[in-house]
Write an enzyme that holds these catalytic residues in place. Structure first.
Site, PDB file in Angstrom:
ATOM      1  N   GLN A 279      29.389  40.441  45.732  1.00 13.71           N
ATOM      2  CA  GLN A 279      30.143  40.374  46.972  1.00 13.71           C
ATOM      3  C   GLN A 279      29.604  41.395  47.979  1.00 13.71           C
ATOM      4  OE1 GLN A 279      34.107  41.411  45.651  1.00 13.71           O
ATOM      5  NE2 GLN A 279      33.376  43.272  44.687  1.00 13.71           N
TER       6      GLN A 279
ATOM      7  N   HIS B  82      51.233  47.796  47.211  1.00 19.67           N
ATOM      8  CA  HIS B  82      51.023  48.253  45.842  1.00 19.67           C
ATOM      9  C   HIS B  82      52.317  48.679  45.162  1.00 19.67           C
ATOM     10  CE1 HIS B  82      46.792  48.463  47.340  1.00 19.67           C
ATOM     11  NE2 HIS B  82      46.602  47.928  46.153  1.00 19.67           N
TER      12      HIS B  82
ATOM     13  N   ASP C 223      39.845  48.966  43.552  1.00 24.12           N
ATOM     14  CA  ASP C 223      39.944  50.076  44.500  1.00 24.12           C
ATOM     15  C   ASP C 223      40.759  51.245  43.951  1.00 24.12           C
ATOM     16  OD1 ASP C 223      42.604  49.134  44.712  1.00 24.12           O
ATOM     17  OD2 ASP C 223      42.097  47.926  46.467  1.00 24.12           O
TER      18      ASP C 223
ATOM     19  N   GLU D 210      37.567  45.051  36.126  1.00 28.50           N
ATOM     20  CA  GLU D 210      37.058  44.725  37.461  1.00 28.50           C
ATOM     21  C   GLU D 210      35.633  44.211  37.311  1.00 28.50           C
ATOM     22  OE1 GLU D 210      35.757  44.175  41.179  1.00 28.50           O
ATOM     23  OE2 GLU D 210      37.868  44.675  40.791  1.00 28.50           O
TER      24      GLU D 210
ATOM     25  N   ASP E 235      34.018  40.039  33.895  1.00 25.18           N
ATOM     26  CA  ASP E 235      34.783  38.944  34.464  1.00 25.18           C
ATOM     27  C   ASP E 235      36.104  38.843  33.716  1.00 25.18           C
ATOM     28  OD1 ASP E 235      35.409  35.797  33.993  1.00 25.18           O
ATOM     29  OD2 ASP E 235      34.738  36.165  36.036  1.00 25.18           O
ATOM     30  N   ALA E 236      37.213  38.956  34.422  1.00 23.29           N
ATOM     31  CA  ALA E 236      38.529  39.002  33.768  1.00 23.29           C
ATOM     32  C   ALA E 236      38.800  37.738  32.955  1.00 23.29           C
ATOM     33  CB  ALA E 236      39.618  39.196  34.822  1.00 23.29           C
TER      34      ALA E 236
ATOM     35  N   ASP F 170      45.929  41.710  40.056  1.00 26.33           N
ATOM     36  CA  ASP F 170      45.667  42.046  41.463  1.00 26.33           C
ATOM     37  C   ASP F 170      44.321  41.467  41.867  1.00 26.33           C
ATOM     38  OD1 ASP F 170      45.849  43.154  43.967  1.00 26.33           O
ATOM     39  OD2 ASP F 170      45.280  45.171  43.341  1.00 26.33           O
TER      40      ASP F 170
END
Length: 506
Positions: free
Chosen positions: A240, A275, A297, A317, A351-352, A369
Site C-alpha cells: 500500500q 478508538h 498504527d 498487521e 495476512d490476518a 480494526d
C-alpha cells in the site's frame, strides 16, 4: 547467432510488455481501488488493442526492420512514462479511467504490432515452416512474459517503485529493439532511416533519463496535490501507499492524519472517539489475552493497554512498514503512547485471513480494526469465512468488536456486516458514534450465545464515552434502521459491491 538474438529480443520485449500491463493494473488498484475491475479493464482493452495492432502491422511489413525499431521506441517512451502520466492526470486533472483506457489502447496496439514484424524478420534470417516459426516465436514470447510477471512484484516494485520501475523497463525495451535492428538488420536500413532512428532514440533516452532524475520531485508534488495538508511522511510499500500529513497553524490544533492508498485512517484531533468506541466495549469482560486484527498504527493497542490486568496482546498487521512506522516515527509514537514497545505486545506481520486459519489459541477479547472493504484485497476480511475463523478464535465468554463503516453513508455495507456475522452463529449488537473526521461511524459488538449488551469497565474515565452515551449509541434513528441484505462471502463479495457504490458520491 542472428536467430538467437532475435528470439532473445522477443523474450525481452514480451517481459517489458507484461510489465506495462501490470503497472497499469497496480496503479489503478492503488489510486482507485477494486483490483479486479482495474485488471479486467486493462487486460481486456490491451488484448483487444493487440488484435488491432496486429492487423495494422500488415502494411508495415515491407520495411519491417525500420518499423519494428520505431514501434519499440514508441513503446519505450509511452510505456516507460505510462505510470508518471497517469499519476499526473489523476493528481492534477482528476482524470484516471479515461487516461488508463487510452494508454492501454496505445500500448496494446504497439505490442500487437510487434509479433507480425518479428515473424517477418525471423523468416528473413532463415526460412521455416509457418508452424515451426510460430512455435519458436511464441515460446520466447510466453517465457519472456513469465519473467516480466515475476520481475514486477519481486524486483521492480520493492526496489525502484512504480514510476522508476516503468522507466527502467522502457529503457530496456528501447535498447533491446535498437540493438537487434542496428546489428542483425543494419543492412535493411537506409542512411536516412539510421539517422532518423538515432535522433528518435536520443529523444526517447533523454525523456526517460530526465523523468528518472526528477521522478522523486514529481512524485512529491503529485502526492501533495492530493492532500490538503503538508505531507510529513510518504512510503510506497509492497502492499500500500502510506502517507501522513500534518496541519500546523498557530491558531489551530495540530492535526496529524494517516492515509492508506488515499483513504483516511485517522485524524489525531478526534481519533480517540473512534478508538474508544472500537476498543472499550470489547474490554468490559475477560481481557487477559487480547487479539487485535489490523490496527497497525497502534492506536487501538493504546486503548487496550490502559487495562493493567491485560497480560498479553497479539497484534496482526499485514504491512511491516506500518508497524515499523507506529513503533519508530516520533509523531505517531507520541500519539499511540509508545504502545508498540510495551512488553505485553507481540506484533505479527501476516495476512490476518491466512493467519487465523492456523490458530488454535482462543482470546478473551478480539478487536477487528480493518480498512474499509472498498478493495478486492480487503473485502475478504469482511466475509463469512473470515468471521467464522474469528469466531473459532474467540473464547466462549469473550467479546469481539468490529469496525463496520458508516450506517449513514454506507447503510447496505454496514448491515451486510451484521448479516455476515449473524450467519456464523455469532450474535451482534450494533452501535454508532459521531467521529467528525469520518461522520457517523458504526461498530458491532459480538459474542457467542446471546447478543451482548455493550458496557464499559475502563480503569479511568474516557474522553468521549460513558454509560449514558454508550446506551444512546445503540439507538438508530428512523432513517438508519436495519436493512435486510444477504451476507458477504469469498465467492460473492457483496460487501465490495455495496461499499464501492455507496461511497462513490462522497
Amino acid at each position: 547467432m542472428a536467430r538467437t538474438g532475435l528470439l532473445a529480443t522477443v523474450f525481452i520485449c514480451a517481459a517489458c510488455g507484461l510489465v506495462y500491463e501490470l503497472a497499469l493494473v497496480a496503479l489503478g488498484s492503488y489510486l482507485i481501488g477494486d483490483t479486479a475491475a482495474q485488471a479486467s479493464i486493462v487486460l481486456g482493452v490491451m488484448v483487444f488493442a493487440m488484435g488491432i495492432g496486429a492487423l495494422a502491422a500488415k502494411p508495415l511489413q515491407r520495411n519491417a526492420a525500420r518499423n519494428f525499431a520505431v514501434i519499440e521506441l514508441a513503446l519505450a517512451l509511452f510505456g516507460g512514462l505510462s505510470v508518471l502520466m497517469l499519476y499526473a492526470a489523476f493528481a492534477w486533472l482528476h482524470i484516471y479511467t479515461f487516461g488508463m483506457v487510452v494508454l492501454a489502447l496505445l500500448l496494446g496496439g504497439l505490442i500487437g504490432a510487434e509479433i507480425p514484424l518479428l515473424m517477418v524478420l525471423l523468416q528473413r534470417i532463415r526460412k521455416q515452416a509457418a508452424g515451426s516459426a510460430v512455435a519458436d516465436l511464441f515460446a520466447a514470447d510466453y517465457v519472456g512474459a513469465l519473467l516480466g510477471g515475476l520481475a514486477f512484484p519481486f524486483l521492480l516494485l520493492p526496489f525502484f517503485g512504480q514510476i522508476r520501475g516503468a522507466l527502467i523497463v522502457g529503457a530496456i525495451n528501447a535498447v533491446a529493439g535498437l540493438v537487434l535492428i542496428f546489428t542483425v538488420f543494419r543492412a535493411d536500413l537506409g542512411r536516412k532511416s539510421r539517422w532518423g532512428l538515432s535522433i528518435i532514440a536520443v529523444v526517447v533516452a533523454g525523456s526517460l533519463v530526465g523523468a528518472y532524475v526528477y521522478s522523486d520531485r514529481f512524485e512529491a508534488a503529485a502526492q501533495q496535490a492530493l492532500y490538503a495538508s503538508p505531507i510529513v511522511y510518504s512510503e510506497q510499500t509492497p502492499y500500500q501507499q502510506i502517507v501522513m500529513t500534518e496541519t500546523i497553524e498557530p491558531t489551530t490544533v495540530t492535526d496529524l492524519r494517516l492515509y492508506l492508498n488515499g483513504d483516511l485512517q485517522f485524524a489525531s484531533v478526534d481519533e480517540y472517539r473512534y478508538h474508544e468506541a472500537l476498543v472499550h466495549p470489547a474490554m468490559s469482560g475477560d481481557r487477559e489475552n487480547v487479539l487485535i486484527l489490523g490496527g497497525g498504527d497502534g492506536l487501538a493497542l493504546r486503548e487496550v493497554l490502559r487495562y493493567p490486568d491485560v497480560e498479553q496482546v497479539t497484534l496482526v498487521e499485514l504491512d511491516p512498514a506500518m508497524t515499523d512506522l507506529a513503533a519508530n516515527h516520533p509523531k505517531l509514537v507520541a500519539l499511540n503512547e509508545s504502545a508498540m514497545s510495551d512488553p505485553r505486545v507481540t506484533v505479527v506481520n501476516a495476512d490476518a485471513f491466512a493467519w487465523l486459519r492456523d490458530r488454535t489459541t482462543q482470546y478473551d477479547a478480539i478487536i477487528v480494526d480493518m480498512p474499509d472493504p472498498d478493495e478486492t484485497s480487503t473485502a475478504k476480511l469482511y466475509s463469512l469465512e473470515f468471521y467464522g475463523m474469528a469466531k473459532r478464535a474467540l473464547a466462549d465468554n469473550g467479546l469481539m468488536t468490529i469496525q463496520s463503516g458508516s450506517p449513514y453513508f454506507a447503510p447496505r455495507s454496514y448491515w451486510c456486516i451484521y448479516a455476515t456475522v449473524a450467519e456464523t452463529g455469532l450474535q451482534s449488537t450494533p452501535y454508532h458514534v459521531p467521529v467528525p473526521s469520518f461522520g457517523d461511524w458504526g461498530f458491532m459488538l459480538t459474542a457467542k450465545g446471546s447478543a451482548p449488551t455493550p458496557a464499559l469497565d475502563p480503569p479511568s474515565a474516557l474522553r468521549s464515552l460513558d454509560d449514558a452515551t454508550l446506551a444512546a449509541a445503540q439507538v438508530f434513528p428512523p432513517d438508519q434502521q436495519k436493512i435486510d441484505v444477504p451476507p458477504s462471502t469469498l465467492m460473492h463479495p457483496r460487501i465490495l459491491e455495496y461499499s464501492q457504490s455507496e461511497w462513490r458520491s462522497y
